[in-house]
Design a protein around this motif. Sequence first.
Motif, PDB file in Angstrom:
ATOM      1  N   TYR A 134       0.663  -1.149   0.051  1.00 24.36           N
ATOM      2  CA  TYR A 134      -0.153   0.064   0.125  1.00 24.36           C
ATOM      3  C   TYR A 134       0.857   1.239   0.053  1.00 24.36           C
ATOM      4  O   TYR A 134       1.822   1.497   0.838  1.00 24.36           O
ATOM      5  CB  TYR A 134      -0.908   0.077   1.374  1.00 24.36           C
ATOM      6  CG  TYR A 134      -1.845   1.080   1.362  1.00 24.36           C
ATOM      7  CD1 TYR A 134      -2.936   1.194   0.541  1.00 24.36           C
ATOM      8  CD2 TYR A 134      -1.885   2.060   2.372  1.00 24.36           C
ATOM      9  CE1 TYR A 134      -3.660   2.368   0.530  1.00 24.36           C
ATOM     10  CE2 TYR A 134      -2.706   2.921   2.481  1.00 24.36           C
ATOM     11  CZ  TYR A 134      -3.635   3.218   1.533  1.00 24.36           C
ATOM     12  OH  TYR A 134      -4.486   4.346   1.525  1.00 24.36           O
ATOM     13  N   LYS A 135       0.564   2.261  -0.940  1.00 29.55           N
ATOM     14  CA  LYS A 135       1.408   3.329  -1.038  1.00 29.55           C
ATOM     15  C   LYS A 135       2.916   3.126  -0.905  1.00 29.55           C
ATOM     16  O   LYS A 135       3.681   3.596  -0.182  1.00 29.55           O
ATOM     17  CB  LYS A 135       1.138   4.265  -0.149  1.00 29.55           C
ATOM     18  CG  LYS A 135      -0.555   4.845  -0.209  1.00 29.55           C
ATOM     19  CD  LYS A 135      -0.885   6.019   0.555  1.00 29.55           C
ATOM     20  CE  LYS A 135      -2.117   6.437  -0.177  1.00 29.55           C
ATOM     21  NZ  LYS A 135      -2.844   7.368   0.864  1.00 29.55           N
ATOM     22  N   ASN A 136       3.270   2.162  -1.753  1.00 28.84           N
ATOM     23  CA  ASN A 136       4.657   1.934  -1.714  1.00 28.84           C
ATOM     24  C   ASN A 136       5.378   1.156  -0.553  1.00 28.84           C
ATOM     25  O   ASN A 136       6.431   1.356  -0.505  1.00 28.84           O
ATOM     26  CB  ASN A 136       5.527   3.121  -2.254  1.00 28.84           C
ATOM     27  CG  ASN A 136       6.648   2.684  -3.233  1.00 28.84           C
ATOM     28  OD1 ASN A 136       6.731   1.271  -3.774  1.00 28.84           O
ATOM     29  ND2 ASN A 136       7.616   3.598  -3.392  1.00 28.84           N
ATOM     30  N   TYR A 137       4.713   0.665   0.471  1.00 26.85           N
ATOM     31  CA  TYR A 137       4.959   0.097   1.471  1.00 26.85           C
ATOM     32  C   TYR A 137       4.351  -1.161   1.630  1.00 26.85           C
ATOM     33  O   TYR A 137       2.950  -1.513   1.406  1.00 26.85           O
ATOM     34  CB  TYR A 137       4.754   1.084   2.646  1.00 26.85           C
ATOM     35  CG  TYR A 137       5.224   0.770   3.993  1.00 26.85           C
ATOM     36  CD1 TYR A 137       6.370   0.587   4.353  1.00 26.85           C
ATOM     37  CD2 TYR A 137       4.126   0.335   5.113  1.00 26.85           C
ATOM     38  CE1 TYR A 137       6.907   0.313   5.431  1.00 26.85           C
ATOM     39  CE2 TYR A 137       4.977   0.019   6.329  1.00 26.85           C
ATOM     40  CZ  TYR A 137       6.247  -0.035   6.593  1.00 26.85           C
ATOM     41  OH  TYR A 137       6.581  -0.322   7.777  1.00 26.85           O
ATOM     42  N   ASN A 138       5.023  -2.240   2.097  1.00 24.81           N
ATOM     43  CA  ASN A 138       4.459  -3.540   2.372  1.00 24.81           C
ATOM     44  C   ASN A 138       4.048  -3.610   4.106  1.00 24.81           C
ATOM     45  O   ASN A 138       4.881  -3.286   4.636  1.00 24.81           O
ATOM     46  CB  ASN A 138       5.448  -4.478   2.329  1.00 24.81           C
ATOM     47  CG  ASN A 138       5.852  -4.737   0.961  1.00 24.81           C
ATOM     48  OD1 ASN A 138       4.954  -4.398   0.041  1.00 24.81           O
ATOM     49  ND2 ASN A 138       6.884  -5.311   0.560  1.00 24.81           N
ATOM     50  N   PHE A 139       2.717  -4.036   4.546  1.00 23.27           N
ATOM     51  CA  PHE A 139       2.718  -4.188   5.697  1.00 23.27           C
ATOM     52  C   PHE A 139       1.751  -5.298   5.895  1.00 23.27           C
ATOM     53  O   PHE A 139       1.161  -5.737   5.107  1.00 23.27           O
ATOM     54  CB  PHE A 139       2.293  -2.997   6.557  1.00 23.27           C
ATOM     55  CG  PHE A 139       1.077  -2.613   6.135  1.00 23.27           C
ATOM     56  CD1 PHE A 139       0.974  -1.480   5.222  1.00 23.27           C
ATOM     57  CD2 PHE A 139      -0.122  -3.075   6.615  1.00 23.27           C
ATOM     58  CE1 PHE A 139      -0.202  -0.868   4.935  1.00 23.27           C
ATOM     59  CE2 PHE A 139      -1.409  -2.306   6.249  1.00 23.27           C
ATOM     60  CZ  PHE A 139      -1.297  -1.320   5.415  1.00 23.27           C
TER      61      PHE A 139
END
Length: 268
Positions: A13-18
Amino acid sequence: TYQFFLGDRLCRYKNYNFVVGHATPEYIDSLQSFEIRDSDVFLVTYPKSGTIWAQQIIISIYELDGHVNKDSFNWQKMPWLEYKICEYALRPSPRLFTSHLPVHLMPPGLKDKKIVYLMRNPKDNVVSYYHFSKAFADLDTPKIAPSSFFDHFREWHSSRDQYNILFLTYEDMIMDLKGVVKKLSSFLGKNPTEAAIDQVVEKSKFATMKNNPKANYEQIPREKFSGKFLRKGQIGDWKNTLTVAQSERVDQILQEKLGDLSLKFIWE
Ligand code: A3P
């Protein structure tokens, strides 16, 4: 209630993995209207860089002033901003936060706030992450959740002129813990006595933390996580683990991604 749980439902999401369950895209978005206070402190790290170590130091420094949070555990005293464990707006100041978020997902209004960025050499970081990830019962294969180590550092480092960031390394902490405690105290606007500094150092040593249930993160049920947050605590364990080819691959990515910054890592 908050559960320590790393499911394998990774979300980009938005260039971030979580990991969904820990945080949600909606909650991450809601941080855009999070109200930051002047006294807030943010410890930012890429996971496995020594986060819980720096947490223990910062908490101990604040506790010297009688800022003793009624919560028991370090994860409650200095919670992750992105994992909502309580209503942060109701917390008394000064609020201490931990975060693995990249700059672009942080709340607005960080200018002039106290931010500590802790990094670790990428070879020890990936080895620590490997052992950590391997210990989660519900992961078939070890996974690295939060995007790239190199991008995380690059983005925070690029913001250094815009924000008030103290950059520290895990290796500095290993080589001169007392020096780091002093540097941190002064960055946080504190002026502890020599004896108080020694007290913080003592509380933050590997062996002390390992035996402190409030700091060692051993409350996570063993059937979910069979590893240790306080595993080896050394510089250079990558030499026992990475193959020559793997080590060279890290060198190559480091050169490609951060080569222009001429960073000097301590590797052993
Ligand atoms: P190793 O897995 O190499 O032992 P994080 O808190 O970001 O998850 O990082 C965990 C790493 O920091 C682990 O590295 C852990 O041993 C190390 N660490 C935590 N507290 C420490 C301390 N007091 N002294 C040295 N290393 C510490």
